[in-house]
Design an enzyme around this catalytic site. Structure first.
Site, PDB file in Angstrom:
ATOM      1  N   GLN A 233      -2.307  -1.940  -6.604  1.00 48.90           N
ATOM      2  CA  GLN A 233      -1.826  -1.250  -5.399  1.00 48.90           C
ATOM      3  C   GLN A 233      -2.902  -0.275  -4.896  1.00 48.90           C
ATOM      4  O   GLN A 233      -4.080  -0.526  -5.100  1.00 48.90           O
ATOM      5  CB  GLN A 233      -0.484  -0.528  -5.652  1.00 48.90           C
ATOM      6  CG  GLN A 233       0.679  -1.464  -5.882  1.00 48.90           C
ATOM      7  CD  GLN A 233       0.827  -1.914  -7.310  1.00 48.90           C
ATOM      8  OE1 GLN A 233       0.770  -1.112  -8.208  1.00 48.90           O
ATOM      9  NE2 GLN A 233       1.046  -3.196  -7.530  1.00 48.90           N
TER      10      GLN A 233
ATOM     11  N   GLY B 223      -1.455  -8.329  -6.395  1.00 48.34           N
ATOM     12  CA  GLY B 223      -1.939  -9.659  -6.029  1.00 48.34           C
ATOM     13  C   GLY B 223      -3.452  -9.613  -5.971  1.00 48.34           C
ATOM     14  O   GLY B 223      -4.015  -9.015  -5.070  1.00 48.34           O
ATOM     15  N   HIS B 224      -4.108 -10.169  -6.957  1.00 44.14           N
ATOM     16  CA  HIS B 224      -5.564 -10.152  -6.987  1.00 44.14           C
ATOM     17  C   HIS B 224      -6.095 -11.570  -6.841  1.00 44.14           C
ATOM     18  O   HIS B 224      -5.757 -12.440  -7.639  1.00 44.14           O
ATOM     19  CB  HIS B 224      -6.065  -9.519  -8.297  1.00 44.14           C
ATOM     20  CG  HIS B 224      -5.771  -8.049  -8.373  1.00 44.14           C
ATOM     21  ND1 HIS B 224      -5.998  -7.293  -9.491  1.00 44.14           N
ATOM     22  CD2 HIS B 224      -5.265  -7.201  -7.442  1.00 44.14           C
ATOM     23  CE1 HIS B 224      -5.650  -6.040  -9.238  1.00 44.14           C
ATOM     24  NE2 HIS B 224      -5.191  -5.968  -8.011  1.00 44.14           N
TER      25      HIS B 224
ATOM     26  N   LYS C 234      -9.716  -5.550  -4.163  1.00 43.47           N
ATOM     27  CA  LYS C 234     -10.101  -5.137  -5.520  1.00 43.47           C
ATOM     28  C   LYS C 234     -10.484  -6.314  -6.386  1.00 43.47           C
ATOM     29  O   LYS C 234     -11.361  -6.225  -7.239  1.00 43.47           O
ATOM     30  CB  LYS C 234      -8.938  -4.395  -6.210  1.00 43.47           C
ATOM     31  CG  LYS C 234      -8.648  -3.038  -5.633  1.00 43.47           C
ATOM     32  CD  LYS C 234      -7.562  -2.328  -6.414  1.00 43.47           C
ATOM     33  CE  LYS C 234      -6.162  -2.822  -6.155  1.00 43.47           C
ATOM     34  NZ  LYS C 234      -5.676  -2.653  -4.799  1.00 43.47           N
TER      35      LYS C 234
ATOM     36  N   GLY D 199      -3.315  -0.529  -0.893  1.00 47.05           N
ATOM     37  CA  GLY D 199      -3.442  -1.776  -1.657  1.00 47.05           C
ATOM     38  C   GLY D 199      -4.097  -2.851  -0.802  1.00 47.05           C
ATOM     39  O   GLY D 199      -4.388  -2.639   0.388  1.00 47.05           O
ATOM     40  N   ASP D 200      -4.386  -3.985  -1.423  1.00 53.23           N
ATOM     41  CA  ASP D 200      -4.975  -5.131  -0.714  1.00 53.23           C
ATOM     42  C   ASP D 200      -6.341  -4.818  -0.119  1.00 53.23           C
ATOM     43  O   ASP D 200      -6.720  -5.366   0.912  1.00 53.23           O
ATOM     44  CB  ASP D 200      -4.038  -5.633   0.407  1.00 53.23           C
ATOM     45  CG  ASP D 200      -2.636  -5.853  -0.093  1.00 53.23           C
ATOM     46  OD1 ASP D 200      -2.506  -6.452  -1.167  1.00 53.23           O
ATOM     47  OD2 ASP D 200      -1.679  -5.408   0.570  1.00 53.23           O
TER      48      ASP D 200
HETATM   49  P1  IMP Z   1       7.226  -2.422  -5.352  1.00 47.14           P
HETATM   50  O1  IMP Z   1       5.941  -2.061  -6.020  1.00 47.14           O
HETATM   51  O2  IMP Z   1       7.563  -3.875  -5.452  1.00 47.14           O
HETATM   52  O3  IMP Z   1       8.360  -1.542  -5.794  1.00 47.14           O
HETATM   53  O4  IMP Z   1       7.047  -2.164  -3.769  1.00 47.14           O
HETATM   54  C1  IMP Z   1       6.917  -0.834  -3.260  1.00 47.14           C
HETATM   55  C2  IMP Z   1       5.917  -0.800  -2.114  1.00 47.14           C
HETATM   56  O5  IMP Z   1       4.620  -1.089  -2.621  1.00 47.14           O
HETATM   57  C3  IMP Z   1       6.164  -1.833  -1.024  1.00 47.14           C
HETATM   58  O6  IMP Z   1       5.751  -1.266   0.221  1.00 47.14           O
HETATM   59  C4  IMP Z   1       5.221  -2.971  -1.387  1.00 47.14           C
HETATM   60  O7  IMP Z   1       4.873  -3.747  -0.259  1.00 47.14           O
HETATM   61  C5  IMP Z   1       4.050  -2.181  -1.912  1.00 47.14           C
HETATM   62  N1  IMP Z   1       3.220  -2.938  -2.853  1.00 47.14           N
HETATM   63  C6  IMP Z   1       3.479  -3.225  -4.150  1.00 47.14           C
HETATM   64  N2  IMP Z   1       2.471  -3.906  -4.697  1.00 47.14           N
HETATM   65  C7  IMP Z   1       1.525  -4.049  -3.748  1.00 47.14           C
HETATM   66  C8  IMP Z   1       0.206  -4.628  -3.737  1.00 47.14           C
HETATM   67  O8  IMP Z   1      -0.308  -5.171  -4.724  1.00 47.14           O
HETATM   68  N3  IMP Z   1      -0.456  -4.550  -2.549  1.00 47.14           N
HETATM   69  C9  IMP Z   1       0.063  -3.934  -1.454  1.00 47.14           C
HETATM   70  N4  IMP Z   1       1.265  -3.369  -1.426  1.00 47.14           N
HETATM   71  C10 IMP Z   1       1.999  -3.409  -2.575  1.00 47.14           C
END
Ligand code: IMP
Length: 428
Positions: free
Chosen positions: A222, A40-41, A16, A12-13
């Protein structure tokens, strides 16, 4: 291929937001198909910066935007994000934003449970604490309240019984009181009018759009390494982030996925816990994090940073069927004398050209690095190959070779026009 599916190919990050925004200008429909407001976009358009967590990026430009059934939707967050964007001058109406009627809801006790688990246990996933995992658990457990239920609140009691039977037992384990059913029903009744006008059979309208030859852009959230099946389990999110989910998470059928554009950062970052073979917990990591502004959009957490891992991206490209990659944040490497690329791992004397599936093995693999000479010139803002230093082009070509996937475009700054286009995914 009229359609494009954009997915993250790392954790992720990868940047995108900019790429999706760039493509959204030429798309007729933009669709989110998995995840929730954990994404987070960041979109930079002119001198305005928009931060989106749930809404498809097309909304900023008024392109028809769809939240598919594969998403989990927090209705209160939805209301607030719509209001925030409206405050920035973005027009959002049921004409340009549709939500799948069969989209499951994230409810307040999902968020509570996510936080309670993170706080209580030694074993931390490092989630965004937004209730994503618990909401997906209820979906597959056939207990979820969905968007269409908001139009049937009087019929909801049997479902609430099943939800409460499950959650009250879990809550008791954390010394929490049972769910306040009256409050839950009142809260749902209060939020329903903010959601229902947007509720549509999106599988139907997407099918029509496809038949009419419209360009559909699927916006993944993600990254592949957070996929619940293919990622670094259990340190993953609770949805499938691979490109195939664009089909099941929207109801369009597998042929609709189109060109799969994998977004790849020129180095690697991760937020939350879990294995990260090329992590640089040293001055290199600090340099990448500071130069690259590596802080989470949703939680503000500092991202872990490390070298480019070609083994992981090759795996992502294979399991997601990536057609081509968009390489982002190349300029962050400007000025480094030496750049390293991970080309394989060793574990207990054995060579690996893929990431082994067990978390303990993933934590112990030793990266095998190849060194590449850096460049002293700047790549920031380059819009053609001719503007890139020879060493930067060499780095890109080596990445292509190692991940067995061509570069479709290179992004050289957050500004949408600072992009080098090799192939147009919509025209492919
Ligand atoms: P959850 O999606 O909140 O359940 O988090 C599960 C894992 O995914 C954690 O390690 C978060 O930091 C990661 N994660 C969730 N959404 C993002 C994103 O948009 N970017 C990066 N990591 C994410």
């Amino acid at each position: 291929m009229a359609n494009v599916t954009v997915i993250g190919a790392q954790w992720g990050d990868e940047g995108k937001g900019k790429i999706v925004d760039w493509l959204a200008e030429r798309a007729d429909v933009v669709v989110r198909f998995q995840g929730g407001h954990n994404a987070g976009h960041t979109l930079v358009v002119g001198n305005q910066t928009y931060k989106l967590s749930l809404l498809p990026s097309g909304i900023v430009r008024g392109t028809l935007s769809v939240i598919g059934n594969g998403v989990v939707l927090d209705p209160w967050h939805f209301r607030d994000e719509v209001a925030k964007l409206a405050g920035q001058g973005v027009t959002i109406t049921p004409d340009n934003l549709h939500i799948a009627e069969n989209c499951p809801l994230i409810l307040p006790f999902h968020r509570d449970l996510d936080g309670l688990r993170e706080d209580a246990s030694e074993f931390k996933i490092g989630t965004t604490r937004r209730g994503i995992g618990p909401a997906y658990e209820d979906k597959v457990g056939r207990r979820a309240i969905r968007v269409c239920d908001l139009a049937h609140l009087d019929d909801l009691d049997p479902q609430i019984d099943r939800l409460c039977a499950h959650h009250d037992a879990l809550r008791a384990g954390f010394d929490q009181p049972p769910i306040d059913r009256v409050r839950l029903k009142n809260d749902l009744a209060e939020i329903a009018p903010h959601i229902l006008p947007y509720a549509k059979p999106v599988w139907h309208s997407l099918g029509e759009a496809r038949r009419a030859g419209k360009r559909i852009l699927f916006e993944g959230a993600q990254g592949m390494l957070l996929d619940v099946d293919h990622g670094t389990y259990p340190f993953v999110t609770s949805s499938n982030t691979v490109a195939g989910t664009a089909s099941s998470g929207s109801g369009l059928g597998p042929g609709g996925v189109g060109f799969v554009l994998g977004i790849v950062k020129a180095y690697t970052t991760r937020v939350g816990s879990g294995p990260f073979p090329t992590e640089q917990d040293n001055e290199i990591g600090e340099f990448l994090g500071t130069r690259g502004h590596e802080f989470g959009v949703v939680t503000g957490r500092k991202r872990r940073c490390g070298w480019f891992d070609a083994v992981l991206v090759r795996q992502s490209a294979a399991v997601s069927g990536i057609t081509g990659i968009a390489l982002t944040k190349l300029d962050i490497l400007d000025g480094l004398e030496e750049i390293k690329i991970c080309v394989g791992y060793t574990l207990d004397g054995r060579h690996y050209d893929y990431l082994p599936p067990h978390a303990a093995d993933q934590a112990r693999v030793e990266p095998i690095y190849e060194s590449v000479e850096g460049w002293s010139e700047t790549t920031a803002g380059a819009r053609s190959w001719a503007q890139l230093p020879a060493q930067a082009i060499k780095y890109i070509r080596r990445i292509e070779e190692l991940i067995q996937c061509p570069v479709t475009l290179v992004s050289t700054s957050p500004q949408r026009d600072d992009t080098i286009l090799v192939r147009d995914p919509f025209e492919d």
